[in-house]
Design a protein around this motif. Sequence first.
Motif, PDB file in Angstrom:
ATOM      1  N   ALA A 283      23.478  41.385  23.956  1.00 29.77           N
ATOM      2  CA  ALA A 283      24.156  42.121  24.928  1.00 29.77           C
ATOM      3  C   ALA A 283      25.412  42.724  23.976  1.00 29.77           C
ATOM      4  O   ALA A 283      26.052  41.953  23.039  1.00 29.77           O
ATOM      5  N   THR A 284      25.841  43.959  23.855  1.00 31.77           N
ATOM      6  CA  THR A 284      26.651  44.500  23.246  1.00 31.77           C
ATOM      7  C   THR A 284      27.531  45.515  23.905  1.00 31.77           C
ATOM      8  O   THR A 284      26.984  46.385  24.866  1.00 31.77           O
ATOM      9  N   GLY A 285      28.948  45.647  23.696  1.00 33.77           N
ATOM     10  CA  GLY A 285      29.664  46.680  24.058  1.00 33.77           C
ATOM     11  C   GLY A 285      29.916  46.751  25.579  1.00 33.77           C
ATOM     12  O   GLY A 285      29.880  47.805  26.189  1.00 33.77           O
ATOM     13  N   GLU A 286      29.971  45.603  26.403  1.00 29.22           N
ATOM     14  CA  GLU A 286      30.379  45.712  27.798  1.00 29.22           C
ATOM     15  C   GLU A 286      31.777  45.350  28.009  1.00 29.22           C
ATOM     16  O   GLU A 286      32.427  44.169  27.404  1.00 29.22           O
ATOM     17  N   THR A 287      32.184  46.052  29.027  1.00 27.39           N
ATOM     18  CA  THR A 287      33.619  45.844  29.350  1.00 27.39           C
ATOM     19  C   THR A 287      33.730  45.918  30.758  1.00 27.39           C
ATOM     20  O   THR A 287      33.199  46.673  31.479  1.00 27.39           O
ATOM     21  N   ARG A 288      34.519  44.567  31.291  1.00 37.01           N
ATOM     22  CA  ARG A 288      34.587  44.348  32.579  1.00 37.01           C
ATOM     23  C   ARG A 288      35.816  44.094  32.920  1.00 37.01           C
ATOM     24  O   ARG A 288      36.582  43.429  32.193  1.00 37.01           O
ATOM     25  N   ALA A 289      36.384  44.486  34.311  1.00 38.63           N
ATOM     26  CA  ALA A 289      37.728  44.301  34.597  1.00 38.63           C
ATOM     27  C   ALA A 289      37.577  42.799  35.549  1.00 38.63           C
ATOM     28  O   ALA A 289      36.590  42.589  36.105  1.00 38.63           O
ATOM     29  N   LEU A 290      38.610  42.145  35.050  1.00 40.79           N
ATOM     30  CA  LEU A 290      38.846  40.824  35.663  1.00 40.79           C
ATOM     31  C   LEU A 290      39.899  40.447  36.776  1.00 40.79           C
ATOM     32  O   LEU A 290      40.780  41.240  36.818  1.00 40.79           O
ATOM     33  N   ARG A 291      39.562  39.781  37.670  1.00 36.84           N
ATOM     34  CA  ARG A 291      40.751  39.528  38.870  1.00 36.84           C
ATOM     35  C   ARG A 291      40.701  37.926  38.941  1.00 36.84           C
ATOM     36  O   ARG A 291      40.034  37.325  38.328  1.00 36.84           O
ATOM     37  N   PHE A 292      41.820  37.750  39.613  1.00 41.14           N
ATOM     38  CA  PHE A 292      42.063  36.217  39.905  1.00 41.14           C
ATOM     39  C   PHE A 292      41.742  35.903  41.202  1.00 41.14           C
ATOM     40  O   PHE A 292      41.967  36.570  42.207  1.00 41.14           O
ATOM     41  N   THR A 293      41.052  34.846  41.502  1.00 41.11           N
ATOM     42  CA  THR A 293      40.784  34.330  42.896  1.00 41.11           C
ATOM     43  C   THR A 293      42.134  33.680  43.588  1.00 41.11           C
ATOM     44  O   THR A 293      42.885  33.481  42.799  1.00 41.11           O
ATOM     45  N   GLU A 294      41.904  33.610  44.748  1.00 34.95           N
ATOM     46  CA  GLU A 294      43.012  32.702  45.367  1.00 34.95           C
ATOM     47  C   GLU A 294      43.716  31.285  45.027  1.00 34.95           C
ATOM     48  O   GLU A 294      44.773  30.915  44.740  1.00 34.95           O
ATOM     49  N   ASP A 295      42.400  30.734  44.411  1.00 30.48           N
ATOM     50  CA  ASP A 295      42.793  29.506  43.732  1.00 30.48           C
ATOM     51  C   ASP A 295      42.832  29.417  42.299  1.00 30.48           C
ATOM     52  O   ASP A 295      42.971  28.450  41.478  1.00 30.48           O
ATOM     53  N   GLY A 296      42.977  30.802  41.589  1.00 31.06           N
ATOM     54  CA  GLY A 296      43.395  30.710  40.154  1.00 31.06           C
ATOM     55  C   GLY A 296      42.261  30.894  39.287  1.00 31.06           C
ATOM     56  O   GLY A 296      42.537  31.053  38.171  1.00 31.06           O
ATOM     57  N   ARG A 297      41.182  30.969  39.829  1.00 31.35           N
ATOM     58  CA  ARG A 297      39.999  31.263  38.835  1.00 31.35           C
ATOM     59  C   ARG A 297      39.587  32.762  38.455  1.00 31.35           C
ATOM     60  O   ARG A 297      40.047  33.478  39.245  1.00 31.35           O
ATOM     61  N   LEU A 298      38.947  33.120  37.397  1.00 27.33           N
ATOM     62  CA  LEU A 298      38.829  34.513  36.897  1.00 27.33           C
ATOM     63  C   LEU A 298      37.515  34.815  37.551  1.00 27.33           C
ATOM     64  O   LEU A 298      36.597  33.986  37.660  1.00 27.33           O
ATOM     65  N   ALA A 316      46.932  39.599  39.308  1.00 32.33           N
ATOM     66  CA  ALA A 316      47.370  38.267  38.655  1.00 32.33           C
ATOM     67  C   ALA A 316      47.628  37.336  39.892  1.00 32.33           C
ATOM     68  O   ALA A 316      47.683  37.710  40.825  1.00 32.33           O
ATOM     69  N   ARG A 317      47.933  36.269  39.361  1.00 30.85           N
ATOM     70  CA  ARG A 317      48.179  35.147  40.179  1.00 30.85           C
ATOM     71  C   ARG A 317      49.406  35.444  41.155  1.00 30.85           C
ATOM     72  O   ARG A 317      49.552  34.709  42.387  1.00 30.85           O
ATOM     73  N   ASP A 318      50.481  36.136  40.624  1.00 27.71           N
ATOM     74  CA  ASP A 318      51.728  36.417  41.523  1.00 27.71           C
ATOM     75  C   ASP A 318      51.516  37.778  42.114  1.00 27.71           C
ATOM     76  O   ASP A 318      52.496  38.205  42.617  1.00 27.71           O
ATOM     77  N   GLU A 319      50.442  38.618  42.417  1.00 28.66           N
ATOM     78  CA  GLU A 319      50.347  39.501  43.039  1.00 28.66           C
ATOM     79  C   GLU A 319      50.985  39.514  44.658  1.00 28.66           C
ATOM     80  O   GLU A 319      51.290  40.549  44.944  1.00 28.66           O
ATOM     81  N   SER A 320      51.046  38.258  45.165  1.00 27.94           N
ATOM     82  CA  SER A 320      51.500  38.272  46.583  1.00 27.94           C
ATOM     83  C   SER A 320      52.868  38.097  46.444  1.00 27.94           C
ATOM     84  O   SER A 320      53.548  38.149  47.775  1.00 27.94           O
ATOM     85  N   ARG A 321      53.511  38.060  45.411  1.00 28.06           N
ATOM     86  CA  ARG A 321      55.306  37.744  45.484  1.00 28.06           C
ATOM     87  C   ARG A 321      55.746  39.136  45.625  1.00 28.06           C
ATOM     88  O   ARG A 321      55.408  40.268  45.280  1.00 28.06           O
ATOM     89  N   VAL A 322      56.802  38.889  46.457  1.00 28.98           N
ATOM     90  CA  VAL A 322      57.885  39.915  46.758  1.00 28.98           C
ATOM     91  C   VAL A 322      59.371  39.889  46.381  1.00 28.98           C
ATOM     92  O   VAL A 322      59.712  38.865  46.902  1.00 28.98           O
ATOM     93  N   VAL A 323      59.921  40.509  45.694  1.00 23.82           N
ATOM     94  CA  VAL A 323      61.373  40.136  45.331  1.00 23.82           C
ATOM     95  C   VAL A 323      62.055  41.679  45.849  1.00 23.82           C
ATOM     96  O   VAL A 323      61.784  42.797  45.410  1.00 23.82           O
TER      97      VAL A 323
END
Length: 680
Positions: A283-298, A316-323
């Motif tokens: 397999a060559t030249g594949e690009t995929r977007a990654l996300r984090f699950t609630e327990d921190g896995r990719l 990212a892991r801190d997407e639910s954080r609000v400042v």
Amino acid sequence: MEEGKQPAPQRDDAHRPHGAGGIAADAPAGRGLGVLLRDAVSATVPAGSRLAIEALPDEVALLAPGHFYAIYAKPRTTACDALIWGTAKAARTRYVTLVLARTRERAAARMRELGFGASGAARGWPRNLNVLAMPEGATDGEDAGAVPAGAPPPGTRVAFARLFGGLRALKRFGFRQSALYLVEGAERWLTWGDPDALAREANLLANWCAARRIALVLLLDPTKIDDGKPRDSNADGFMSQELTQQPGYLELHGACGGVARMGRTHGELLWHVEFWRAGRALATGETRALRFTEDGRLSVAPEVADSNAQAALRLARDESRVVVTRAVVANESWVPPEWELVDDQQAAVAACVGAQAATVLLDFRDRSTLEPLCAAVHALRRECGRALKIVVVERREALRHQYELLLLSLGANLIVGRELPFSRVQSLLRSLQGQLDTRPIAHDYRAALAAALTDEVRGYLPVAAFCERIEAVLARGAVLDLPHVLAKVTLLPDIAHAQALKHCAPRRAGDVATADAAHLYVFLFACRLPDADVALAHIFTVPVEHLSDRVVYLAEASIEREIEALAEANRRAPIADYSDLFSEAAPSREPRRAAAIGEPGDTPPDAATPGDAASQLMAVESMLEKINREGSPARRANGAPDEASAAGTRPAQRAVRAATVARRAAQPWPMPLRGEESPK
């Protein structure tokens, strides 16, 4: 490399402790017959492990024994840690060794976070797990073992020296078939400055893994690769494609079982496969977007919209954080308890150090807070990346249109109006989740702020000054792509220019006007084309229909062409200047008002000169003395009160007031006294 002090045999199946820098993950003491049979079967037919990225196909995730793999990723990041520890936990072998590019204390702290303790390994982890510490500050001699006499001076890389040192450290824990090794910071084991040496080291690693049936994953930091070019160690972007085309890299990659890159671009975590071998497949030249699950896995981001899957995945892991700053929620009776409250914009910037996808709410109260707000927005976007959500909330005053464009160009995601209910604000924040800011960011916020601000100039300008002014505004506003409108008002035949200019009274700073033989030009600063009608109606004191039957609104490039044509016409034949009837656009009206209410001794800018005022006062005083001394004979004969004296007093008072207030250059100065009527 720091490792355990107890030597272990290389090929001894008996139980022995394993550790990294004194940190051990021990196997249970008792082993049943079923365990022995399972181990024997797995040793005969090994099953390859895979990278710990959910929904990633096996053909680009399989880690086959007998091969080594190169993954370019920035170490000691959330994504890299999730890949290392997740792959180790999900390994299909009992023998897993991790080499971490960090100190022993940091490695031990991370293991305690994962549930490891002094009694042994946590549940669900491989039976024989070794964790080794390879700190950044370690010297070449500590990494590569003893340096022979006559070796090159420290800092000079010798082919195979560091690679042999790393493999010798791993040898103390034994090499087993189907074992999995993950080495963070492995770029320090290779000789990047010498393409020939790099190719030989790659072939040695390939033969070493094939001979021992070991799967080896090298995690390489692209910012630390020494190929003679300076690199930004703080860069969080995807590795450039040009780096993989350097001499020696092709030979290195040719010996690998797979090469991939993991990094952020525009704030989004991407996984790009250069090539990956899985059996006979390539397999060559594949690009995929990654996300984090609630327990921190990719996990791979779903390509098809799925509300349940998207809600569980995060950028990212801190997407639910609000400042949020206190001024934003000062008038609210309830605030979500998980929100972090800070005092001001500077405190918000300090609280978001290291943040990646959090949400930040900043307040705008008045013009005095604009510059610190711009500095905070620009700093947050430049330091935290594209996944950070920056929301500006109006609280005391509303932002003008050019200031909204300014904040958006500096990195703000959203501008919230001051009248919006708090429940609607929360709904808008939810709509930002999972989004990335892709707008271009200004390099210098001060230059962008200067482009949004305008001089306190308004009113009439001669044609030459008007054209120069508009050209300067257009050039300065190109940084923010500010919208402007030029209204070309064709005057009615019975309307004189002076009459039209008299009714044109711009109130906003930056709105200026001029006139040629048949038209009146009004420039509306930072005005959108749909708002031009309303803005022009506010400028004229009478309906525009009373002055013109045709108004043309010009925007963008049309303004430049019209201004060039007007300037050229003025150069060929000078256009009439009405500055003697209408004062030119003053830098500011606020100082004038301040002078009017200032100290008694202050002189307004447009007042008469001291000599003119003194001569007028002397004439008034002499006339009053004459009237008081002689009086009016006709009125004295009738016994009536001296009306001439009273009549003279009123013009005198008007003259005194006129001497202390501003007047236009073309307005006639009132006479000090009227002539006395001849007696009838």
